[in-house]
Design a protein around this motif. Structure first.
Motif, PDB file in Angstrom:
ATOM      1  N   ASP A  88     -37.473  11.665  25.932  1.00  0.00           N
ATOM      2  CA  ASP A  88     -36.677  10.508  25.497  1.00  0.00           C
ATOM      3  C   ASP A  88     -35.774  10.874  24.317  1.00  0.00           C
ATOM      4  OD1 ASP A  88     -37.786   8.953  27.426  1.00  0.00           O
ATOM      5  OD2 ASP A  88     -38.987   7.690  26.084  1.00  0.00           O
ATOM      6  N   GLN A  91     -33.032  13.220  25.430  1.00  0.00           N
ATOM      7  CA  GLN A  91     -32.012  12.536  26.234  1.00  0.00           C
ATOM      8  C   GLN A  91     -31.062  11.719  25.344  1.00  0.00           C
ATOM      9  OE1 GLN A  91     -33.507   9.702  29.030  1.00  0.00           O
ATOM     10  NE2 GLN A  91     -31.660   9.761  30.323  1.00  0.00           N
ATOM     11  N   GLN A  92     -31.653  11.048  24.363  1.00  0.00           N
ATOM     12  CA  GLN A  92     -30.843  10.272  23.417  1.00  0.00           C
ATOM     13  C   GLN A  92     -29.855  11.166  22.679  1.00  0.00           C
ATOM     14  OE1 GLN A  92     -33.610   8.095  20.913  1.00  0.00           O
ATOM     15  NE2 GLN A  92     -32.324   6.263  21.108  1.00  0.00           N
ATOM     16  N   GLU A  94     -28.721  14.067  23.664  1.00  0.00           N
ATOM     17  CA  GLU A  94     -27.721  14.573  24.621  1.00  0.00           C
ATOM     18  C   GLU A  94     -26.602  13.558  24.836  1.00  0.00           C
ATOM     19  OE1 GLU A  94     -30.115  15.728  28.052  1.00  0.00           O
ATOM     20  OE2 GLU A  94     -28.966  17.598  28.104  1.00  0.00           O
ATOM     21  N   GLN A  95     -27.008  12.278  24.883  1.00  0.00           N
ATOM     22  CA  GLN A  95     -26.007  11.239  25.125  1.00  0.00           C
ATOM     23  C   GLN A  95     -25.028  11.132  23.958  1.00  0.00           C
ATOM     24  OE1 GLN A  95     -28.559   7.980  26.106  1.00  0.00           O
ATOM     25  NE2 GLN A  95     -28.626   8.494  28.286  1.00  0.00           N
ATOM     26  N   SER A  96     -25.536  11.366  22.738  1.00  0.00           N
ATOM     27  CA  SER A  96     -24.670  11.236  21.571  1.00  0.00           C
ATOM     28  C   SER A  96     -23.884  12.521  21.315  1.00  0.00           C
ATOM     29  CB  SER A  96     -25.497  10.864  20.342  1.00  0.00           C
ATOM     30  OG  SER A  96     -26.305  11.960  19.971  1.00  0.00           O
ATOM     31  N   PRO A  98     -22.578  15.218  23.813  1.00  0.00           N
ATOM     32  CA  PRO A  98     -22.465  15.791  25.162  1.00  0.00           C
ATOM     33  C   PRO A  98     -21.969  17.235  25.184  1.00  0.00           C
ATOM     34  CG  PRO A  98     -20.803  14.081  24.805  1.00  0.00           C
ATOM     35  CD  PRO A  98     -21.662  14.093  23.593  1.00  0.00           C
TER      36      PRO A  98
END
Lengths: 123, 123
Positions: A88, A91-92, A94-96, A98
């Motif tokens: 989690d 992933q968070q 990675e989203q912020s 890229p």
């Protein structure tokens, strides 16, 4: 550039966190002295109770200019931390951010060499 | 006869305890297939939350006829469990069962082969 980030649980006991840092330094020396290594450096981070946090560890890697981070969960079993919390958080991040690719390896407890190093320890 | 007893923390999560049992079976197969092994068999035990307990695991070894048990703490860091709880339980057992010699190895986190198996995992 490619970094290895060892992610441990973290402990209230400073010496336990220090052990992870020493192991990380050992890994770092090992990759620097190996011509076959796929990594440029090794860092560690902690899920809780110690610094750096996982996002801070990832950010440090990004600041050094890496485009790929391999996260290695330094855990012996696949509890919630391994199956949920670490993915989690990664992933968070990675989203912020890229620009960086992050992969999570299987956790330490699955390493195929474990029986061998245990038998060596028991000798 | 000589036994290896892998001592893990134990978890409320049955799958984590099962992982230790699978690893123990792997170690057991490995010593049986090795001509150089110093052990006759491998068992596991748990400090808490799972069975068998450490005294039960030790007693099982004694019942099988061993005169020496090597206890391997399956822990990544030297918290109170490793430095105090396991040695205390082992010492108590030794006092009640002087026919068996018990040695405790360094805990898993100190194994010299750890960096190598971590780099293999990260590849």
């Amino acid at each position: 550039m490619r970094a290895l980030l060892v992610v441990a649980h973290g402990s209230r006991r400073a010496a336990s966190n220090e052990e992870v840092k020493v192991l990380t330094d050992q890994l770092h020396s090992q990759i620097l002295s190996s011509s076959q290594s796929n990594f440029d450096f090794v860092r560690c981070a902690f899920l809780e109770l110690a610094d750096p946090s996982i996002p801070d560890g990832l950010q440090d890697c990004v600041n050094q200019g890496v485009d790929e981070v391999i996260v290695l969960p330094y855990f012996l079993s696949a509890g919630r931390h391994v199956t949920q919390d670490i993915p989690d958080i990664v992933q968070q991040f990675e989203q912020s951010t890229p620009s960086v690719a992050i992969k999570i390896t299987p956790y330490l407890g699955t390493a195929s060499g474990l029986p061998d190093i245990m038998l060596a320890l028991a000798k």
